[in-house]
Design a protein around this motif. Sequence first.
Motif, PDB file in Angstrom:
ATOM      1  N   GLY A  55      -4.745  -3.211  10.092  1.00  0.00           N
ATOM      2  CA  GLY A  55      -4.710  -1.798  10.445  1.00  0.00           C
ATOM      3  C   GLY A  55      -3.427  -1.125  10.006  1.00  0.00           C
ATOM      4  N   ALA A  56      -2.298  -1.832  10.147  1.00  0.00           N
ATOM      5  CA  ALA A  56      -1.009  -1.268   9.766  1.00  0.00           C
ATOM      6  C   ALA A  56      -0.838  -1.201   8.259  1.00  0.00           C
ATOM      7  N   LEU A  57      -1.702  -1.899   7.523  1.00  0.00           N
ATOM      8  CA  LEU A  57      -1.605  -1.931   6.070  1.00  0.00           C
ATOM      9  C   LEU A  57      -2.799  -1.234   5.421  1.00  0.00           C
ATOM     10  N   ALA A  58      -3.446  -0.364   6.173  1.00  0.00           N
ATOM     11  CA  ALA A  58      -4.696   0.253   5.714  1.00  0.00           C
ATOM     12  C   ALA A  58      -4.526   1.090   4.458  1.00  0.00           C
ATOM     13  N   ALA A  59      -3.324   1.651   4.257  1.00  0.00           N
ATOM     14  CA  ALA A  59      -3.114   2.529   3.102  1.00  0.00           C
ATOM     15  C   ALA A  59      -2.535   1.807   1.895  1.00  0.00           C
ATOM     16  N   ALA A  60      -2.241   0.523   2.021  1.00  0.00           N
ATOM     17  CA  ALA A  60      -1.580  -0.204   0.939  1.00  0.00           C
ATOM     18  C   ALA A  60      -2.537  -0.519  -0.197  1.00  0.00           C
ATOM     19  N   SER A  61      -2.024  -0.492  -1.421  1.00  0.00           N
ATOM     20  CA  SER A  61      -2.824  -0.918  -2.578  1.00  0.00           C
ATOM     21  C   SER A  61      -2.387  -2.281  -3.093  1.00  0.00           C
ATOM     22  N   ALA A  62      -1.216  -2.760  -2.624  1.00  0.00           N
ATOM     23  CA  ALA A  62      -0.706  -4.072  -3.029  1.00  0.00           C
ATOM     24  C   ALA A  62       0.075  -4.658  -1.861  1.00  0.00           C
TER      25      ALA A  62
END
Length: 332
Positions: free
Chosen positions: A225-232
């Motif tokens: 959830g905390a990394l939902a916007a990450a692409s890498a």
Amino acid sequence: MAMVAARAGVSGQTVSRVVNDSPRVDPATRARVEQAMADLGYRPHRAARALRTGRSQTVGLVVTTLATVGNSRMLQATAEAAADRGYALTVVTAAAASDGDTGLDAAFDRLAEQEVDGAIVLNEASALVPAAARPAGLRLVVVDAVADGDLRAVHSDHAGGAAAATRHLLDLGHETVHHLAGPADSFAAAERERGWRETLVAHGIRPPAVVRGDWSSDSGHAAAGALAAASAIFCANDQMALGLVRALEDAGRHVPADVAVVGFDDVPDAANYRPPLTTIRQDFTALADRAVAALVAEIEGMPDADADLDASTPSTSVIPTSLVIRASTEAR
């Protein structure tokens, strides 16, 4: 031993030299004595040898847990490396720390009672060594820690591996790389975080906020959830990467189409994750072999001829890591 000597046609002293691997025996004589030993079923008596040499030919391994992949693989590799050098291995577990006790004190006492010649302290337990009460004369090598005083240290190139993982993701065209880190009190986790952070800074990128797990796949799943916007995302170990990938897929974010993921360790199952996981390979065999070689050199009072020391910290050996590219980071 007298029977072996008679069968091989040599003196008892020659048999003793063969048993103790002395170089003062020519190859033909050594082969004849070893054949006589095999024919007669001769085995050196460990207790008698200990009385004669003052050494038990046993080394200790101190751990806080064997539940982690790294510790269990190090146990196997250390046992094999010790056996190759004629040493037995005894394992002790550090207790939970309490007032006035680091958690290692009782473990070191047990090793002293067993009269081990030295000990290797693994990973999480290594951080506790400087504050622990060490029995006089107990030789130690610490794994995944900084050398301190007379202690020798051995560790994988965690920072270098993390840097390679981060560069790989940047080279694929990602604007930044997020990091799912290990526990804050872990040397390995701190070094991996350092390698990731320094690489981003060197590329003129401000590091994103770290998301922290506890090495388990459950913590990786919870971090999604905390990394939902990450692409890498660079994960500090493969187990957390496994949980993260599953959570991302459950949320409709596909790896590697929507997000690229890199792990660390190259556990045996990493190639069979879905998708197969790009990761940093630790050479646990080389790590254990280097630790055992350093300890045996201390025990036997011999130069550590195989040492490959870090020039900045001459009591530390650093084992290289390598990037293994698989489908979880296919080019965009």
